[in-house]
Design a protein around this motif. Structure first.
Motif, PDB file in Angstrom:
ATOM      1  N   ASP A 145       7.618  31.567   8.757  1.00  0.00           N
ATOM      2  CA  ASP A 145       6.194  31.772   8.558  1.00  0.00           C
ATOM      3  C   ASP A 145       5.739  32.938   9.436  1.00  0.00           C
ATOM      4  O   ASP A 145       5.994  32.952  10.646  1.00  0.00           O
ATOM      5  N   LEU A 146       5.087  33.908   8.863  1.00  0.00           N
ATOM      6  CA  LEU A 146       4.657  35.078   9.636  1.00  0.00           C
ATOM      7  C   LEU A 146       3.695  34.709  10.756  1.00  0.00           C
ATOM      8  O   LEU A 146       3.623  35.386  11.783  1.00  0.00           O
ATOM      9  N   TRP A 147       2.947  33.599  10.589  1.00  0.00           N
ATOM     10  CA  TRP A 147       1.956  33.213  11.594  1.00  0.00           C
ATOM     11  C   TRP A 147       2.602  32.632  12.846  1.00  0.00           C
ATOM     12  O   TRP A 147       1.974  32.578  13.905  1.00  0.00           O
ATOM     13  N   THR A 148       3.839  32.183  12.741  1.00  0.00           N
ATOM     14  CA  THR A 148       4.538  31.638  13.910  1.00  0.00           C
ATOM     15  C   THR A 148       5.597  32.598  14.439  1.00  0.00           C
ATOM     16  O   THR A 148       6.328  32.258  15.372  1.00  0.00           O
ATOM     17  N   THR A 149       5.687  33.787  13.872  1.00  0.00           N
ATOM     18  CA  THR A 149       6.674  34.777  14.292  1.00  0.00           C
ATOM     19  C   THR A 149       6.144  35.591  15.467  1.00  0.00           C
ATOM     20  O   THR A 149       5.016  36.102  15.428  1.00  0.00           O
ATOM     21  N   ASP A 150       6.954  35.722  16.512  1.00  0.00           N
ATOM     22  CA  ASP A 150       6.575  36.497  17.696  1.00  0.00           C
ATOM     23  C   ASP A 150       6.730  37.991  17.385  1.00  0.00           C
ATOM     24  O   ASP A 150       7.811  38.462  17.046  1.00  0.00           O
ATOM     25  N   LEU A 151       5.650  38.735  17.517  1.00  0.00           N
ATOM     26  CA  LEU A 151       5.655  40.156  17.165  1.00  0.00           C
ATOM     27  C   LEU A 151       5.789  41.070  18.377  1.00  0.00           C
ATOM     28  O   LEU A 151       5.808  42.290  18.237  1.00  0.00           O
ATOM     29  N   SER A 152       5.892  40.505  19.557  1.00  0.00           N
ATOM     30  CA  SER A 152       5.828  41.295  20.794  1.00  0.00           C
ATOM     31  C   SER A 152       7.042  42.211  21.007  1.00  0.00           C
ATOM     32  O   SER A 152       6.959  43.170  21.770  1.00  0.00           O
ATOM     33  N   LYS A 153       8.144  41.939  20.338  1.00  0.00           N
ATOM     34  CA  LYS A 153       9.363  42.725  20.576  1.00  0.00           C
ATOM     35  C   LYS A 153       9.563  43.859  19.576  1.00  0.00           C
ATOM     36  O   LYS A 153      10.596  44.531  19.583  1.00  0.00           O
ATOM     37  N   TYR A 154       8.571  44.098  18.739  1.00  0.00           N
ATOM     38  CA  TYR A 154       8.732  45.100  17.677  1.00  0.00           C
ATOM     39  C   TYR A 154       7.891  46.352  17.948  1.00  0.00           C
ATOM     40  O   TYR A 154       6.773  46.281  18.438  1.00  0.00           O
ATOM     41  N   ASP A 155       8.486  47.505  17.599  1.00  0.00           N
ATOM     42  CA  ASP A 155       7.775  48.777  17.704  1.00  0.00           C
ATOM     43  C   ASP A 155       6.879  49.013  16.496  1.00  0.00           C
ATOM     44  O   ASP A 155       5.841  49.664  16.606  1.00  0.00           O
ATOM     45  N   TYR A 156       7.299  48.491  15.354  1.00  0.00           N
ATOM     46  CA  TYR A 156       6.538  48.631  14.114  1.00  0.00           C
ATOM     47  C   TYR A 156       6.395  47.276  13.431  1.00  0.00           C
ATOM     48  O   TYR A 156       7.373  46.550  13.277  1.00  0.00           O
ATOM     49  N   VAL A 157       5.173  46.977  13.031  1.00  0.00           N
ATOM     50  CA  VAL A 157       4.896  45.774  12.248  1.00  0.00           C
ATOM     51  C   VAL A 157       4.330  46.230  10.911  1.00  0.00           C
ATOM     52  O   VAL A 157       3.276  46.871  10.861  1.00  0.00           O
ATOM     53  N   VAL A 158       5.035  45.915   9.840  1.00  0.00           N
ATOM     54  CA  VAL A 158       4.602  46.302   8.496  1.00  0.00           C
ATOM     55  C   VAL A 158       4.123  45.057   7.757  1.00  0.00           C
ATOM     56  O   VAL A 158       4.767  44.004   7.816  1.00  0.00           O
ATOM     57  N   VAL A 159       3.005  45.185   7.057  1.00  0.00           N
ATOM     58  CA  VAL A 159       2.514  44.047   6.287  1.00  0.00           C
ATOM     59  C   VAL A 159       1.833  44.530   5.010  1.00  0.00           C
ATOM     60  O   VAL A 159       1.026  45.447   5.027  1.00  0.00           O
ATOM     61  N   PHE A 160       2.252  43.949   3.890  1.00  0.00           N
ATOM     62  CA  PHE A 160       1.567  44.122   2.610  1.00  0.00           C
ATOM     63  C   PHE A 160       0.710  42.874   2.432  1.00  0.00           C
ATOM     64  O   PHE A 160       1.158  41.870   1.886  1.00  0.00           O
ATOM     65  N   GLY A 161      -0.504  42.938   2.932  1.00  0.00           N
ATOM     66  CA  GLY A 161      -1.332  41.737   3.006  1.00  0.00           C
ATOM     67  C   GLY A 161      -2.303  41.585   1.851  1.00  0.00           C
ATOM     68  O   GLY A 161      -2.328  42.371   0.903  1.00  0.00           O
ATOM     69  N   VAL A 162      -3.092  40.531   1.948  1.00  0.00           N
ATOM     70  CA  VAL A 162      -4.219  40.300   1.041  1.00  0.00           C
ATOM     71  C   VAL A 162      -5.479  40.267   1.892  1.00  0.00           C
ATOM     72  O   VAL A 162      -5.433  39.978   3.093  1.00  0.00           O
ATOM     73  N   ASP A 163      -6.598  40.561   1.286  1.00  0.00           N
ATOM     74  CA  ASP A 163      -7.849  40.751   2.022  1.00  0.00           C
ATOM     75  C   ASP A 163      -8.209  39.562   2.916  1.00  0.00           C
ATOM     76  O   ASP A 163      -8.643  39.729   4.055  1.00  0.00           O
ATOM     77  N   CYS A 164      -8.009  38.333   2.385  1.00  0.00           N
ATOM     78  CA  CYS A 164      -8.465  37.147   3.112  1.00  0.00           C
ATOM     79  C   CYS A 164      -7.645  36.852   4.371  1.00  0.00           C
ATOM     80  O   CYS A 164      -8.047  36.041   5.193  1.00  0.00           O
ATOM     81  N   MET A 165      -6.490  37.502   4.539  1.00  0.00           N
ATOM     82  CA  MET A 165      -5.646  37.211   5.700  1.00  0.00           C
ATOM     83  C   MET A 165      -5.747  38.270   6.792  1.00  0.00           C
ATOM     84  O   MET A 165      -5.276  38.063   7.912  1.00  0.00           O
ATOM     85  N   MET A 166      -6.355  39.414   6.503  1.00  0.00           N
ATOM     86  CA  MET A 166      -6.289  40.537   7.434  1.00  0.00           C
ATOM     87  C   MET A 166      -7.058  40.280   8.723  1.00  0.00           C
ATOM     88  O   MET A 166      -6.683  40.761   9.791  1.00  0.00           O
ATOM     89  N   GLN A 167      -8.144  39.523   8.652  1.00  0.00           N
ATOM     90  CA  GLN A 167      -8.909  39.199   9.868  1.00  0.00           C
ATOM     91  C   GLN A 167      -8.067  38.372  10.841  1.00  0.00           C
ATOM     92  O   GLN A 167      -7.971  38.668  12.031  1.00  0.00           O
ATOM     93  N   GLN A 168      -7.440  37.318  10.327  1.00  0.00           N
ATOM     94  CA  GLN A 168      -6.613  36.463  11.175  1.00  0.00           C
ATOM     95  C   GLN A 168      -5.403  37.228  11.693  1.00  0.00           C
ATOM     96  O   GLN A 168      -4.979  37.044  12.838  1.00  0.00           O
ATOM     97  N   LEU A 169      -4.835  38.092  10.864  1.00  0.00           N
ATOM     98  CA  LEU A 169      -3.689  38.882  11.296  1.00  0.00           C
ATOM     99  C   LEU A 169      -4.076  39.855  12.401  1.00  0.00           C
ATOM    100  O   LEU A 169      -3.317  40.061  13.356  1.00  0.00           O
ATOM    101  N   ALA A 170      -5.261  40.445  12.299  1.00  0.00           N
ATOM    102  CA  ALA A 170      -5.730  41.365  13.338  1.00  0.00           C
ATOM    103  C   ALA A 170      -5.843  40.659  14.683  1.00  0.00           C
ATOM    104  O   ALA A 170      -5.488  41.216  15.736  1.00  0.00           O
ATOM    105  N   ASP A 171      -6.319  39.425  14.686  1.00  0.00           N
ATOM    106  CA  ASP A 171      -6.416  38.641  15.920  1.00  0.00           C
ATOM    107  C   ASP A 171      -5.029  38.370  16.506  1.00  0.00           C
ATOM    108  O   ASP A 171      -4.833  38.451  17.717  1.00  0.00           O
ATOM    109  N   LYS A 172      -4.090  38.065  15.662  1.00  0.00           N
ATOM    110  CA  LYS A 172      -2.721  37.802  16.121  1.00  0.00           C
ATOM    111  C   LYS A 172      -2.095  39.076  16.705  1.00  0.00           C
ATOM    112  O   LYS A 172      -1.472  39.040  17.772  1.00  0.00           O
ATOM    113  N   LEU A 173      -2.312  40.195  16.051  1.00  0.00           N
ATOM    114  CA  LEU A 173      -1.750  41.464  16.522  1.00  0.00           C
ATOM    115  C   LEU A 173      -2.373  41.884  17.848  1.00  0.00           C
ATOM    116  O   LEU A 173      -1.684  42.429  18.719  1.00  0.00           O
ATOM    117  N   LYS A 174      -3.648  41.649  18.014  1.00  0.00           N
ATOM    118  CA  LYS A 174      -4.320  42.003  19.269  1.00  0.00           C
ATOM    119  C   LYS A 174      -3.667  41.300  20.451  1.00  0.00           C
ATOM    120  O   LYS A 174      -3.521  41.882  21.532  1.00  0.00           O
TER     121      LYS A 174
END
Length: 222
Positions: A145-174
């Motif tokens: 599940d992308l929501w439980t994946t640790d993103l801290s070790k990556y130089d690039y995070v790529v996502v082909f998202g949908v509009d309703c998920m981008m707000q929550q994803l932005a919070d996770k990336l921050k």
């Protein structure tokens, strides 16, 4: 002394009643399947099970509150993503990697790439496709599940998202993006954050964000 009446040998004392009871009992007997019928029933059950197993992972996103459906990236989208990657020695993750084409193409340029995907059939396909393209030594695909994946070790995070998920994803990336980390968003931008670069338009549009872009944004605000 017995008389000559045959009803004396009847369980109910009435031969006609016994005859009707016998016919009724015959009607209650369960029909027996022929060998051909059993084979056809087995084939039908097996086919249903296989169809259910294959289609369920594709249909489940429709019942999730925030879903990431499988929509293959276009050639222009892949090209635009690769144009934004400067550090060919870095590490990349594709969130919702689908058939693995972004991960495989990025690995061809020298990056170490991971893909996370909930659909087990797409994970398997991606692994086989990576072997076929000769990039399996630099790629990994996980059913996760992308929501439980640790993103801290990556130089690039790529996502082909949908509009309703981008707000929550932005919070996770921050919270999780490393100081040198960069985000490449496709199809939909991150809300309330100004990208450092944009390539393409329409469905092929790709936005590039750096960690610094998140620092001036208030969490949870558009």
């Amino acid at each position: 002394m017995m008389n000559g009446n045959s009803d004396a040998f009847s369980p109910t004392g009435c031969s006609e009643c016994d005859s009707l009871q016998s016919e009724f009992n015959k009607g209650k007997q369960k029909p027996q399947l022929t060998r051909t019928g059993k084979i056809l029933l087995t084939i039908a059950g097996t086919t249903f099970g296989l169809v259910f197993a294959v289609t369920t992972p594709f249909l489940l996103p429709a019942v999730r509150k925030i879903c990431l459906p499988y929509v293959p990236a276009t050639l222009n989208q892949v090209k635009n993503v690769l144009c934004l990657i400067q550090d060919k020695g870095g590490r990349l993750i594709d969130l919702g990697s689908g058939d693995g084409r972004i991960v495989i193409e990025a690995a061809k340029s020298g990056l170490r790439c991971d893909g996370v995907e909930l659909n087990p059939w797409l994970v398997l396909y991606s692994r086989l496709s990576s072997i076929r393209h000769g990039t399996h030594s630099r790629t990994s695909f996980y059913r996760s599940d992308l929501w439980t994946t640790d993103l801290s070790k990556y130089d690039y995070v790529v996502v082909f998202g949908v509009d309703c998920m981008m707000q929550q994803l932005a919070d996770k990336l921050k919270h999780e993006l490393c100081e040198e980390g960069q985000v490449i968003a496709c199809r939909f931008p991150l809300p309330g954050i100004k990208p450092v670069k944009t390539i393409g338009s329409g469905i092929d549009a790709v936005w590039l964000y750096r960690k610094q872009c998140f620092n001036s944004r208030q969490l949870g605000k558009h």
